[in-house]
Design an enzyme around this catalytic site. Structure first.
Site, PDB file in Angstrom:
ATOM      1  N   HIS B 143      -6.950   3.134  -0.456  1.00  0.00           N
ATOM      2  CA  HIS B 143      -7.593   2.695   0.790  1.00  0.00           C
ATOM      3  C   HIS B 143      -6.684   1.779   1.592  1.00  0.00           C
ATOM      4  CE1 HIS B 143     -11.324   4.269  -0.956  1.00  0.00           C
ATOM      5  NE2 HIS B 143     -11.776   4.301   0.283  1.00  0.00           N
ATOM      6  N   LYS B 147      -9.581  -3.056   3.293  1.00  0.00           N
ATOM      7  CA  LYS B 147     -10.692  -2.957   2.333  1.00  0.00           C
ATOM      8  C   LYS B 147     -10.684  -4.188   1.440  1.00  0.00           C
ATOM      9  CE  LYS B 147     -13.124   0.173  -0.707  1.00  0.00           C
ATOM     10  NZ  LYS B 147     -14.383  -0.205  -0.038  1.00  0.00           N
TER      11      LYS B 147
END
Lengths: 257, 257, 257, 257
Positions: B143, B147
Site C-alpha cells: 500500500h 496508509k
C-alpha cells in the site's frame, strides 16, 4: 584450454562443477580431489589430497567446494605453487583469506565468492545502483521450508547495500509503529532501516525480490533460483577470470563489468 | 432501466458512482443527495436529504457512499419505502444492519459490501478455494505510504479465510522462532497462523498477493488496484442484482457465482 | 489403507509416484509393473505385466504413467477386475476412454487427468470463474528451452475456458492490427480471441500467468512448477477419490470442490 | 535556488512539472509560458511566448513539455540567451537538436530525454548490464487499451540494447518456427532477435518486464508506472544537473551514475 582441478569433486556442488567444466569448451578437468572417492573410476584421476594431485598433474586453477575444515589447508598447498584458486566453500575469516593470499606465488589469484549465482549478484548490484533514486525500498525473500534462519544472508546483504547507497537519506515510509496490536511483524524486520520480509514455502528453492518505489512508479528486481546449476555460470566466469588477476579478490561482481 | 439515487453524490466515491452509472446503458441517475451540493446545477436534481429526494422522484435503488454518521438515517428512510439499497459506507455494526433490514418493505434488499473491487473479492474467494490443497500460504499486501495501519483489513480477512478453509490443518513452515536476533518481524505477522507481510511505498495504491506452496509448485493470486474506479464494476453489479433479492445481503461475492 | 499398484514404476513419473505413495500414511504400494525393471530388488514386487500383477496381489487402485502404446491394454485388464484406475498417460482418445470405462466392473472408476498439478488445475478453474467479470484477459506461459511447441497445451486450454466463460462477450482490447510493421507477433497468438504469449528460457520449468484487467485494476493468477513432484499431490488426491466414484471421470478439477 | 521557467505550464505534463517544482525546496518557478493561459491568475506570471518571458524575468532553466510544432522555436530563443533547457517534448530530429545546441551560448546545456521516468531508465540500463551474462532474454510490456501501437517504444529500445550488449551472441531459445499452426504470434515479435510481447488491458497504465534466464535461474526486472507524476523525479534530476553541463545531452541515464 584452462586446466582445472576440482576439490570436493564427489560432493553435491563439486559434481555439479565437474559437469559444468566438462560441458564448457575452453576449460577441462585434469583431476579431482576427494578422499571419499579417490578409488572411483572416472574420466579423470581422483586424488585423496591436493598435494598428491598437484604433484601428479599440471593445473591452472583449483576449484574448491569442500568443507570449512579443509579448505584452508587446500589453498595453503595450491597458492604457493602458483595455482589460482576459485573458492565457494564458506566459513573462511577475512584474516585467513588475506594470510592465504599473502602466501601465494607471484601473479597468483585467490578468488572467493560467497555467492556464485550471476543473477543474484546482479540483483544486489542493481539494488545498490537504484537506491539513490527511490525514497522507498523493501526486500522480500522466498525460501524452501528447510531453511532454518530468517532472513537469508543475501537479503541482509542486499538491505545493507541499499542503506549504504542511499545514505544519509533514510526511508520515510510508515514503520513498525503502524502495526496493529497482535499483528507485530507485519512491516518486516528492519535491517539498517530497510524492511526485510521472509516467505517460507515448499514451493520455493531460493528467490528474492527488491522493490523500489517513488511517486507513481515501482521498480522491481527479482531473482529466482531453482537448483545448484545456477551457480555454474558464475564458477566458469571465475575460472576464466582468475588467470588475469592476482592477490585476493572477493565477490563475483568484481568480474561482472 | 434501473433508476438510481446517489447519496453523497458530491463526494469522491459518490461522484465516481455518478460517472459509472451515467456511462452504463441499463441504469440511470434520477437524483443525487448531498447537503453540500444541493444547489449545484447538474444533469439531475440534487436534494439535501433522502426524504426530500424520495418524495420528489421515483427511484429503484439508493446507492450510499456517505459517512458513518448519516448512512443509518438514510437507509431508515429508503428501506421502508421499498427502495433497495447498495451501501459502501463503512462503520455500520452487524446489529444495526440487521435492524435496518428488518424495517424494509417486503421484497426490499439491503446490500452492504466492505469491498466493491471485483478483483479483490475474487482474490479472497480463490484463496479460500485453494487453501485446502496447499500446505503453506502467506499474504503480502502493498500500500501507499499514507496508509497508517498495517496489515490492511483485506489482508487480515484473507488470512482468516485461508485459516478457516484449511482447518484443522495448520502450516508446518518455519515460523518466528527462526528469526535471527535483531531481525524480529522477518516472518511477518501471524493472523490465525497465516504469515502476513505489509510493504509500504509511494509507488503503490493497493495491491495484494496470496502465495500458496506445495512440493515443487507455487500458486500466486495477485490483485492490483490503481484508483477508485476499480470499485465501479462492483457497484454496478450490486445495482443490477439487488432487485432480485430481499433482506440483508453482505459481501459482493454473493453476486459473483 | 488403500492398496496401490504402479504401472511404469521404473519410469520418471512412475518412480515419483512410488516415492509419493510410500511417503503418504493412508496409502501403500502393493506392487509395481514394469517390463524393464521386473528383476529389480525393491520394497515391493515388480511384475512384467498388469495381468501377472493382479493375479499375484490384491490392489484397490492401479496408477498408470506408462506409454500411449500400452496404457489401453493395462486398463483393459484392470477395470473388468474391479480395480479403479488413475491414469496420467496421455494419448488416449475420448472414445477409447469411454469404451474402457464401459468394460469396467460395477462400481469401478476410470479416472484420467491430462494434468495432475493441483495448482495448474486451480489456475484454470479460477480463470474460468474470473472471466465474466473482466473485459480483458491474456495468458502468458513460460517454459524451458527444450519445449518444442508454442503455446503450451495448458495455455491453449486456459484461453478456451476463458473464451467460453465470457461468451458471447469478446475482448475490446487493441489486437494484431496495432502491431507495427516488422513487429508482427507482438500481440501474441489469438486462441478463441484470447491473446496467448509464450516465453522460452533455460531458467523456467513450467509457469503460466493469466492476467485479467478492468478499469483501474488487474487480477493475476500465476502458477510455477519446478519439477515433477508437483504432480504428486494430484495423484494422491486421485487415488483417495476414485474409491467413491464409478465410470469415466476426466480432469482433476472433479475432485477439487 | 534554481530559477525555472515552464513552457506549456497549462498542459497536462506542464502543470505536473509546476507542481513538482513548487514542492521541491531547491528550485522555484519564476514564470510559465502558455498562449492559452497567459491571462490566468497564478502564483507566478504566465507569458504568451518564451521571448516575452525571458525579457521579463531571469531564469536559469527552461523546461519544455509543449508540442513538436513549437518546441524548436522555444529552444532557439532560450539557448542563445544562456538559459539551460530541459526538454521532454518529442518529435525533434537529432539534426535539429544538434543545430539548436550549436546555437547555444557558451556553457549552456540542451538536455533532451525521450523518457523521464527514473525507474524505466534504470530498467533499460540494468537490462543492458545483465544481457552478457544470460543466454536468453525476452521483453513483455503491458499498456492501457488506449495505446494504439505495439510494441511500445520503450520495449523496442530495450530489446535493441539487449541485442547490442550481448552481441555477437544471439539467443538459442526456440523461436517462431515452434509456433503451432493457427497460433502464429505466440513467440512474440522479434526485435533484433529479442522476443517482445505486448499485453493490453484497461488495468494497466505502463508497465514492462525484462526476463533473463540461464541454467536454473531467472532474473526479472520490472517497472510499473501509474501516472505522469512518475516523470517528475527525472525532470527534477534534469533541472538540477544541466547547470554543470554544456552542449547537447540526450537521455536521463547520463545523469544517473
Amino acid at each position: 584450454m584452462i586446466r582445472v582441478a576440482v576439490a570436493g569433486c564427489a560432493g553435491r556442488m563439486g559434481s555439479a562443477v565437474v559437469d559444468a567444466v566438462t560441458a564448457a569448451e575452453d576449460v577441462e578437468i585434469v583431476c579431482g580431489i576427494d578422499p571419499h572417492a579417490s578409488g572411483k573410476a572416472d574420466a579423470f584421476p581422483v586424488f585423496a589430497t591436493v598435494t598428491e594431485a598437484l604433484d601428479a598433474v599440471e593445473a591452472d586453477v583449483l576449484v574448491d567446494f569442500t568443507q570449512p575444515a579443509v579448505v584452508a589447508a587446500n589453498l595453503a598447498v595450491a597458492l604457493p605453487r602458483g595455482v589460482d584458486c576459485v573458492v565457494g566453500t564458506t566459513g573462511l575469516a577475512t584474516a585467513t583469506l588475506e594470510e592465504l593470499a599473502a602466501s601465494a606465488a607471484d601473479g597468483t589469484c585467490l578468488f572467493y565468492a560467497p555467492n556464485f549465482t550471476t543473477g543474484a549478484v546482479l540483483m544486489m548490484e542493481f539494488a545498490r545502483a537504484a537506491a539513490p533514486y527511490f525514497p522507498e525500498a523493501e526486500v522480500i525473500e522466498f525460501h524452501h521450508c528447510n531453511k532454518k534462519d530468517a532472513p537469508s544472508g543475501t537479503a541482509v546483504r542486499t538491505a545493507q547495500m541499499i542503506a549504504e547507497a542511499r545514505s544519509p537519506r533514510v526511508s520515510a515510509a510508515p514503520g513498525r509503529e503502524t502495526e496493529m496490536p497482535g499483528a507485530e511483524g507485519a512491516r518486516g524486520a528492519l535491517v539498517d532501516g530497510v524492511p526485510v520480509h521472509a516467505v517460507r514455502s515448499m514451493g520455493y528453492v531460493a528467490s528474492q525480490e527488491v522493490i523500489f518505489g517513488s511517486l507513481g512508479q515501482t521498480l522491481t528486481i527479482r531473482h529466482d533460483s531453482w537448483d545448484r546449476t545456477s551457480y555454474m555460470p558464475g564458477v566458469l566466469l571465475g575460472i576464466r577470470s582468475v588467470g588475469e588477476r592476482e592477490g585476493l579478490i572477493v565477490g563475483l561482481e568484481t568480474f561482472m563489468d
